[in-house]
Write a protein that holds these residues in place. Sequence first.
Motif, short mmCIF file in Angstrom:
data_model
loop_
_atom_site.label_atom_id
_atom_site.label_comp_id
_atom_site.label_asym_id
_atom_site.label_seq_id
_atom_site.Cartn_x
_atom_site.Cartn_y
_atom_site.Cartn_z
N ARG A 294 1.03 -1.65 0.22
CA ARG A 294 -0.34 0.56 -0.26
C ARG A 294 1.13 1.21 -0.26
O ARG A 294 0.70 2.02 -0.83
CB ARG A 294 -1.21 0.40 1.11
CG ARG A 294 -2.37 -0.81 0.95
CD ARG A 294 -3.38 -0.71 2.09
NE ARG A 294 -2.39 -1.07 3.80
CZ ARG A 294 -2.30 -1.80 4.33
NH1 ARG A 294 -2.58 -3.43 3.62
NH2 ARG A 294 -2.01 -1.74 5.04
N GLY B 38 2.07 2.13 -3.46
CA GLY B 38 1.02 2.45 -4.65
C GLY B 38 1.34 4.03 -4.14
O GLY B 38 0.67 5.02 -5.04
N LEU B 39 1.25 4.61 -2.40
CA LEU B 39 0.76 5.86 -2.16
C LEU B 39 2.20 6.79 -3.12
O LEU B 39 2.25 7.98 -3.59
CB LEU B 39 0.77 5.90 -1.00
CG LEU B 39 -0.72 5.32 -0.67
CD1 LEU B 39 0.05 5.34 1.50
CD2 LEU B 39 -1.98 6.38 -1.10
N LYS B 40 3.68 6.39 -2.48
CA LYS B 40 4.37 6.81 -2.97
C LYS B 40 4.90 7.34 -4.49
O LYS B 40 5.40 7.85 -5.15
CB LYS B 40 6.26 6.08 -2.24
CG LYS B 40 6.01 5.64 -0.32
CD LYS B 40 5.82 7.11 -0.14
CE LYS B 40 6.25 7.12 1.39
NZ LYS B 40 6.31 8.73 1.95
N ARG B 41 4.38 6.02 -5.16
CA ARG B 41 3.95 6.12 -7.07
C ARG B 41 3.72 7.27 -7.14
O ARG B 41 4.13 8.11 -8.36
CB ARG B 41 3.87 4.33 -6.89
CG ARG B 41 4.48 3.72 -7.47
CD ARG B 41 4.08 2.70 -8.48
NE ARG B 41 4.68 1.28 -7.65
CZ ARG B 41 6.25 0.82 -8.88
NH1 ARG B 41 6.40 2.03 -9.35
NH2 ARG B 41 6.85 -0.14 -8.46
N GLU B 42 2.10 7.79 -6.40
CA GLU B 42 1.83 8.60 -6.88
C GLU B 42 1.89 10.54 -6.08
O GLU B 42 1.79 11.05 -7.24
CB GLU B 42 0.02 8.66 -6.02
CG GLU B 42 -0.59 7.58 -6.64
CD GLU B 42 -1.78 7.00 -6.36
OE1 GLU B 42 -2.31 8.07 -5.57
OE2 GLU B 42 -2.64 5.81 -6.68
N ALA B 43 2.82 10.22 -5.23
CA ALA B 43 2.67 11.45 -5.09
C ALA B 43 4.51 10.72 -3.86
O ALA B 43 3.89 10.90 -3.25
CB ALA B 43 1.93 12.38 -3.56
N SER C 96 10.78 5.81 -1.74
CA SER C 96 10.17 6.48 -3.04
C SER C 96 11.76 6.50 -3.90
O SER C 96 11.62 6.93 -5.25
CB SER C 96 10.51 8.27 -2.87
OG SER C 96 8.79 8.67 -2.53
N GLU D 201 7.69 -4.98 -8.56
CA GLU D 201 6.20 -4.37 -7.30
C GLU D 201 6.79 -5.40 -6.16
O GLU D 201 6.60 -5.01 -4.93
CB GLU D 201 4.94 -4.24 -7.81
CG GLU D 201 4.35 -3.89 -6.76
CD GLU D 201 3.83 -1.98 -7.17
OE1 GLU D 201 3.32 -1.95 -6.27
OE2 GLU D 201 4.85 -2.35 -7.73
#
Length: 408
Positions: free
Chosen positions: A199, A202-207, A214, A228
Amino acid sequence: MTTAATGSGSAAREAFPFPGSSYRSSAPGYDRLRTTEPVARVPVAGGGHTWVVTGYAEAREALVEPGLSRAAISGPGAPEFPGFLKAPPEMIASMDPPEHTRLRKLVTKAFTVRRIEQMRPRIQEIVDELLDEMAGKGSPADLVERFTSPLPLTVICELLGVPVEDRARFHVWARQFAMVSDPAQAQEGAAQLGMYMGRMIGLKREAPADDLLSALIAARDEDDRLSEQELVVFGYALLGAGFDTTACQLANSVLSLVEYHPEQWRRLGEHPQEVPGTVEELLRGVNLFGTDTSGFPRLALRDVTIGGVTIPRGEPVFVILSSANRDASVFPHAERLDFTREDNRHITFGHGIHHCLGAPLARLELRIAIEALTRRFSDLRLDVPESELRWQPGDVNHNLLALPVRWG
């Protein structure tokens, strides 16, 4: 060239892992083998046999021998060792070249010595905040609860970018992951860490943020990048190793100093320049590993000769790091802590391609923590007899459940 049989002498009749290991020394059986048969085949508790390497030169030779495979021990049909950490095959510690070479090259692009050194001011700040709080609450205190556990947990969570509100859960999962005597607990801890890291990725990919996770997502080698699953496994492996091993090593080092070397504790408070050398001797002589090994066996891919002894193809091998660190041919008076020791070539962090990636971070945390503790609490001492200290049974490390101390 000779081939060892099932061993000789009283040590060889004991079942692996030998009994009697503690934070102060490896099991006596390994010490006996080191002087008579540093590469030996011994029985395993529960059935079967394994090879153990106990001498320093032999251990270094084994750790760089390409015929002793980390990957094969995770493959189908490989021998099982109850009570040892079973690393997933996607973990960097479970890989052989060329897969290991590829993964390590990508990881080191993000997990650099420069990045770790840039953390020095923040680590110092965390240490000071924890010790301010401990001093404010007054003596006595549980040093595990107040300091040796929250320090590395905070550091590794900040490094990875884990939010503050999630760190208590990370503590629980990392402790479960280390419970090698309870496979169900260990698997549950690994599963929870893996799902959470998935999870987070996924968040670090977006932001993306200014954190290691990151940087790992962004790491590239031409067109290659971490998959992944590789990101997930490396993330939770770094969390478990970066938190649990450092926490145990720090607590056990403090215990060793205040209980058996109080003069060195006081000296460090007045001579902080001696802290780095003291930390290296503590890394050599304070035994982190609950079974005297790093927990990672190898499998012989072919007949392999170590120290003049032939290990047949298909046989498992354990390198007994704590025994190798007590080899008197390399470390004079190896059985005792000598804080003036020079040329301290211990192999606590391993050797060769699997040398611990987190070694610079562990060293930095240990040095900052011990320097601050000895400076601020020069008369720190146990609040209970050592015999009353409680340890976590069945753990991958010698893990203190509490360290009651007092000062003043």
